[in-house]
Design a protein around this motif. Structure first.
Motif, PDB file in Angstrom:
ATOM      1  N   LEU A 136      -9.042 -47.061 -13.799  1.00  0.00           N
ATOM      2  CA  LEU A 136      -8.482 -48.039 -14.733  1.00  0.00           C
ATOM      3  C   LEU A 136      -8.378 -49.420 -14.119  1.00  0.00           C
ATOM      4  CD1 LEU A 136      -5.465 -46.105 -16.260  1.00  0.00           C
ATOM      5  CD2 LEU A 136      -7.868 -46.012 -16.874  1.00  0.00           C
ATOM      6  N   TYR A 137      -8.185 -49.454 -12.827  1.00  0.00           N
ATOM      7  CA  TYR A 137      -7.933 -50.721 -12.146  1.00  0.00           C
ATOM      8  C   TYR A 137      -8.354 -50.594 -10.700  1.00  0.00           C
ATOM      9  CZ  TYR A 137      -5.175 -54.399  -9.893  1.00  0.00           C
ATOM     10  OH  TYR A 137      -4.772 -55.468  -9.149  1.00  0.00           O
ATOM     11  N   GLN A 138      -9.005 -51.649 -10.199  1.00  0.00           N
ATOM     12  CA  GLN A 138      -9.383 -51.719  -8.792  1.00  0.00           C
ATOM     13  C   GLN A 138      -9.163 -53.160  -8.354  1.00  0.00           C
ATOM     14  OE1 GLN A 138     -10.940 -49.180  -6.631  1.00  0.00           O
ATOM     15  NE2 GLN A 138     -10.249 -50.718  -5.169  1.00  0.00           N
ATOM     16  N   ARG A 139      -8.288 -53.363  -7.369  1.00  0.00           N
ATOM     17  CA  ARG A 139      -8.038 -54.727  -6.882  1.00  0.00           C
ATOM     18  C   ARG A 139      -9.295 -55.231  -6.189  1.00  0.00           C
ATOM     19  NH1 ARG A 139      -3.714 -57.601  -6.703  1.00  0.00           N
ATOM     20  NH2 ARG A 139      -2.314 -55.845  -6.939  1.00  0.00           N
ATOM     21  N   ALA A 140      -9.687 -56.457  -6.501  1.00  0.00           N
ATOM     22  CA  ALA A 140     -10.860 -57.068  -5.878  1.00  0.00           C
ATOM     23  C   ALA A 140     -10.596 -57.288  -4.393  1.00  0.00           C
ATOM     24  CB  ALA A 140     -11.193 -58.387  -6.566  1.00  0.00           C
ATOM     25  N   ALA A 141     -11.659 -57.282  -3.602  1.00  0.00           N
ATOM     26  CA  ALA A 141     -11.527 -57.400  -2.148  1.00  0.00           C
ATOM     27  C   ALA A 141     -10.844 -58.690  -1.716  1.00  0.00           C
ATOM     28  CB  ALA A 141     -12.912 -57.315  -1.496  1.00  0.00           C
ATOM     29  N   ALA A 142     -11.015 -59.772  -2.441  1.00  0.00           N
ATOM     30  CA  ALA A 142     -10.414 -61.042  -2.078  1.00  0.00           C
ATOM     31  C   ALA A 142      -8.944 -61.123  -2.448  1.00  0.00           C
ATOM     32  CB  ALA A 142     -11.185 -62.198  -2.740  1.00  0.00           C
ATOM     33  N   GLY A 143      -8.396 -60.047  -3.005  1.00  0.00           N
ATOM     34  CA  GLY A 143      -6.990 -60.028  -3.390  1.00  0.00           C
ATOM     35  C   GLY A 143      -6.777 -60.338  -4.850  1.00  0.00           C
ATOM     36  N   ALA A 144      -7.793 -60.800  -5.542  1.00  0.00           N
ATOM     37  CA  ALA A 144      -7.672 -61.076  -6.973  1.00  0.00           C
ATOM     38  C   ALA A 144      -7.895 -59.773  -7.735  1.00  0.00           C
ATOM     39  CB  ALA A 144      -8.700 -62.110  -7.407  1.00  0.00           C
ATOM     40  N   ALA A 167       1.505 -54.288  -5.199  1.00  0.00           N
ATOM     41  CA  ALA A 167       0.983 -53.420  -4.143  1.00  0.00           C
ATOM     42  C   ALA A 167      -0.103 -52.466  -4.637  1.00  0.00           C
ATOM     43  CB  ALA A 167       2.118 -52.612  -3.520  1.00  0.00           C
ATOM     44  N   VAL A 168      -0.295 -52.382  -5.943  1.00  0.00           N
ATOM     45  CA  VAL A 168      -1.262 -51.428  -6.493  1.00  0.00           C
ATOM     46  C   VAL A 168      -2.680 -51.880  -6.158  1.00  0.00           C
ATOM     47  CG1 VAL A 168      -2.176 -50.371  -8.599  1.00  0.00           C
ATOM     48  CG2 VAL A 168       0.289 -50.719  -8.346  1.00  0.00           C
ATOM     49  N   GLU A 169      -3.426 -51.016  -5.489  1.00  0.00           N
ATOM     50  CA  GLU A 169      -4.819 -51.277  -5.132  1.00  0.00           C
ATOM     51  C   GLU A 169      -5.787 -50.647  -6.133  1.00  0.00           C
ATOM     52  OE1 GLU A 169      -6.094 -53.041  -2.528  1.00  0.00           O
ATOM     53  OE2 GLU A 169      -4.088 -53.643  -1.897  1.00  0.00           O
ATOM     54  N   ARG A 170      -5.413 -49.476  -6.631  1.00  0.00           N
ATOM     55  CA  ARG A 170      -6.321 -48.736  -7.520  1.00  0.00           C
ATOM     56  C   ARG A 170      -5.493 -47.802  -8.394  1.00  0.00           C
ATOM     57  NH1 ARG A 170     -11.928 -46.766  -6.738  1.00  0.00           N
ATOM     58  NH2 ARG A 170     -12.135 -44.742  -7.724  1.00  0.00           N
ATOM     59  N   ILE A 171      -5.904 -47.677  -9.652  1.00  0.00           N
ATOM     60  CA  ILE A 171      -5.290 -46.712 -10.566  1.00  0.00           C
ATOM     61  C   ILE A 171      -6.402 -45.850 -11.144  1.00  0.00           C
ATOM     62  CG2 ILE A 171      -3.888 -46.352 -12.628  1.00  0.00           C
ATOM     63  CD1 ILE A 171      -2.862 -49.257 -12.226  1.00  0.00           C
ATOM     64  N   THR A 172      -6.229 -44.553 -11.034  1.00  0.00           N
ATOM     65  CA  THR A 172      -7.189 -43.600 -11.571  1.00  0.00           C
ATOM     66  C   THR A 172      -6.474 -42.721 -12.590  1.00  0.00           C
ATOM     67  OG1 THR A 172      -8.306 -43.549  -9.432  1.00  0.00           O
ATOM     68  CG2 THR A 172      -8.860 -41.799 -10.984  1.00  0.00           C
ATOM     69  N   ALA A 173      -7.098 -42.551 -13.747  1.00  0.00           N
ATOM     70  CA  ALA A 173      -6.549 -41.677 -14.786  1.00  0.00           C
ATOM     71  C   ALA A 173      -7.418 -40.431 -14.884  1.00  0.00           C
ATOM     72  CB  ALA A 173      -6.525 -42.395 -16.132  1.00  0.00           C
ATOM     73  N   CYS A 174      -6.785 -39.330 -15.256  1.00  0.00           N
ATOM     74  CA  CYS A 174      -7.523 -38.096 -15.488  1.00  0.00           C
ATOM     75  C   CYS A 174      -6.725 -37.234 -16.457  1.00  0.00           C
ATOM     76  CB  CYS A 174      -7.781 -37.344 -14.196  1.00  0.00           C
ATOM     77  SG  CYS A 174      -6.300 -36.676 -13.425  1.00  0.00           S
ATOM     78  N   LYS A 175      -7.338 -36.177 -16.865  1.00  0.00           N
ATOM     79  CA  LYS A 175      -6.685 -35.239 -17.770  1.00  0.00           C
ATOM     80  C   LYS A 175      -6.673 -33.880 -17.100  1.00  0.00           C
ATOM     81  CE  LYS A 175      -8.849 -34.564 -21.425  1.00  0.00           C
ATOM     82  NZ  LYS A 175      -9.536 -34.596 -22.683  1.00  0.00           N
ATOM     83  N   ARG A 176      -5.509 -33.263 -17.071  1.00  0.00           N
ATOM     84  CA  ARG A 176      -5.351 -31.944 -16.439  1.00  0.00           C
ATOM     85  C   ARG A 176      -5.225 -30.884 -17.517  1.00  0.00           C
ATOM     86  NH1 ARG A 176      -0.600 -31.628 -12.296  1.00  0.00           N
ATOM     87  NH2 ARG A 176       0.592 -30.939 -14.086  1.00  0.00           N
ATOM     88  N   ASP A 177      -5.952 -29.808 -17.361  1.00  0.00           N
ATOM     89  CA  ASP A 177      -5.915 -28.692 -18.306  1.00  0.00           C
ATOM     90  C   ASP A 177      -4.639 -27.887 -18.072  1.00  0.00           C
ATOM     91  OD1 ASP A 177      -6.322 -26.491 -19.917  1.00  0.00           O
ATOM     92  OD2 ASP A 177      -8.197 -25.877 -18.984  1.00  0.00           O
ATOM     93  N   GLU A 178      -3.772 -27.856 -19.079  1.00  0.00           N
ATOM     94  CA  GLU A 178      -2.501 -27.130 -19.003  1.00  0.00           C
ATOM     95  C   GLU A 178      -2.546 -25.867 -19.864  1.00  0.00           C
ATOM     96  OE1 GLU A 178       0.825 -28.421 -17.489  1.00  0.00           O
ATOM     97  OE2 GLU A 178      -0.863 -29.013 -16.239  1.00  0.00           O
ATOM     98  N   TRP A 179      -3.684 -25.254 -19.961  1.00  0.00           N
ATOM     99  CA  TRP A 179      -3.950 -24.027 -20.709  1.00  0.00           C
ATOM    100  C   TRP A 179      -4.027 -24.291 -22.204  1.00  0.00           C
ATOM    101  CZ3 TRP A 179      -0.989 -20.200 -23.561  1.00  0.00           C
ATOM    102  CH2 TRP A 179      -1.727 -19.055 -23.818  1.00  0.00           C
TER     103      TRP A 179
END
Length: 132
Positions: free
Chosen positions: A118-126, A46-58
């Motif tokens: 990190l990941y983006q599902r292609a429009a055709a489902g692949a 079911a994953v369509e897209r995964i985005t990674a980031c870094k959060r500043d925790e002081w």
């Protein structure tokens, strides 16, 4: 020097608190369990897209992953301090074609968000990894 000490004390202090959330990896995905009983399931298919980031925790940074899922399953957020995170990342890397070298791209440059798809599902489902 003081930044390292502060970061170490921060991590030690968090170890003695019971986890409010934790990740359990299954063959077809993972579930984020919560102490309040609210569980959120993510299936790899079911994953369509995964985005990674870094959060500043002081005094430290926190690497975070956002999972956008199909079928109205919404957005699911996990981070590296959750128990089960490392196992989930290993399963994720073995299952979906992620951007090569993603961790180094997100983790370097301290205190910068370094938002990376990190990941983006292609429009055709692949499934297809995003361009570098």
């Amino acid at each position: 020097m003081f930044a390292r000490l502060r970061a170490a004390l921060y991590r030690v202090g968090r170890r003695f608190q019971p986890p409010r959330q934790w990740i359990v990896v299954e063959r077809d995905g993972f579930t984020v369990h919560s102490a309040d009983g609210q569980n959120h399931r993510v299936e790899w298919k079911a994953v369509e897209r995964i985005t990674a980031c870094k959060r500043d925790e002081w005094s430290t940074d926190l690497i975070c992953l956002d999972f956008e899922c199909a079928g109205g399953a919404g957005l699911h957020f996990v981070h590296e301090d959750l128990p089960g995170y490392e196992e989930m990342v290993r399963a994720l890397e073995a299952t979906l074609p992620l951007r090569a070298g993603w961790w180094a791209k997100v983790a370097h440059l301290p205190f910068a968000p370094n938002v990376t798809v990190l990941y983006q599902r292609a429009a055709a489902g692949a499934a297809a990894p995003p361009a570098s």
